[in-house]
Write a protein that holds these residues in place. Sequence first.
Motif, short mmCIF file in Angstrom:
data_model
loop_
_atom_site.label_atom_id
_atom_site.label_comp_id
_atom_site.label_asym_id
_atom_site.label_seq_id
_atom_site.Cartn_x
_atom_site.Cartn_y
_atom_site.Cartn_z
N VAL A 39 0.86 -1.14 -0.18
CA VAL A 39 0.06 0.02 0.20
C VAL A 39 0.66 1.28 -0.07
CG1 VAL A 39 -1.99 -1.14 1.01
CG2 VAL A 39 -0.42 -0.05 2.47
N ARG A 45 2.51 -0.39 -5.77
CA ARG A 45 0.98 -0.06 -6.49
C ARG A 45 0.81 -0.21 -8.03
NH1 ARG A 45 1.03 4.14 -2.46
NH2 ARG A 45 1.16 5.53 -4.30
N TYR A 57 -6.99 -1.58 -5.47
CA TYR A 57 -6.92 -0.64 -4.34
C TYR A 57 -8.16 0.08 -4.35
CZ TYR A 57 -1.98 -1.53 -4.56
OH TYR A 57 -0.44 -2.20 -4.25
N TYR A 70 -4.45 4.28 0.46
CA TYR A 70 -4.63 3.28 -0.46
C TYR A 70 -4.81 1.91 0.56
CZ TYR A 70 -2.94 6.02 -4.52
OH TYR A 70 -2.97 7.01 -5.38
N VAL A 71 -6.19 1.17 0.34
CA VAL A 71 -6.38 -0.12 0.85
C VAL A 71 -6.48 -0.99 -0.38
CG1 VAL A 71 -8.04 -1.38 2.39
CG2 VAL A 71 -7.54 1.51 2.77
N LEU A 72 -5.73 -2.08 0.25
CA LEU A 72 -5.79 -3.19 -0.70
C LEU A 72 -7.28 -3.91 -0.65
CD1 LEU A 72 -2.73 -5.45 0.33
CD2 LEU A 72 -3.28 -4.39 -1.87
#
Length: 194
Positions: A39, A45, A57, A70-72
């Motif tokens: 992240v 990314r 993301y 950013y979050v997976l």
Amino acid sequence: MRTGITGGIGSGKSFVCRLLKERGIRVYDCDSAAKRLMVSSPTLRRQLTKLIGPETYIKKKDAGTRKTEYVLNKPVIARFLMSSPENAKALENIVHPAVIDDYLNSGIEWVESAILFESGLDHYVDRIVVVTAPEALRIARIMERDGITREKAQEWIDHQLPQDYLVRHADRVIVNDEQTPLLPQLEAFPFMQQ
């Protein structure tokens, strides 16, 4: 001297690493690093988005700083990984080198990795410590920790390198069978005193 510590799922290597940390030994955790880098690294990314797609993301704006976080998107990544072994390999070919590079530049001598050999990290350490436990105990630990069936726990174990392979490639072995005391084993290794 770089030291890699590994062991199969349920062997208790994370517990042993906690004991090391209590003794003042810094241990680089590859699993946590991979999650952080996936992240935080713009390069990773970009590579992962190119590999998996634009849904890799979830972007969130931090209310205080107004920065994009950013979050997976874990379900999207899980679908990608489960769709083929080639997909899993492609993801590993992006993430593993980034983690290894981050470790090598961390200044930390000890590194914990469940996939020390599979990732190629074994080539970057001077010695290898393997944590072992009887398979029945490993299965019980996994079932309790993750709330899964015995069959699923066995499946996870079967997807990893066999414990005897790890032992054959170890410089030192720590037995974590809930019978053999751990601290005397650690204290018996001169390099644990660093």
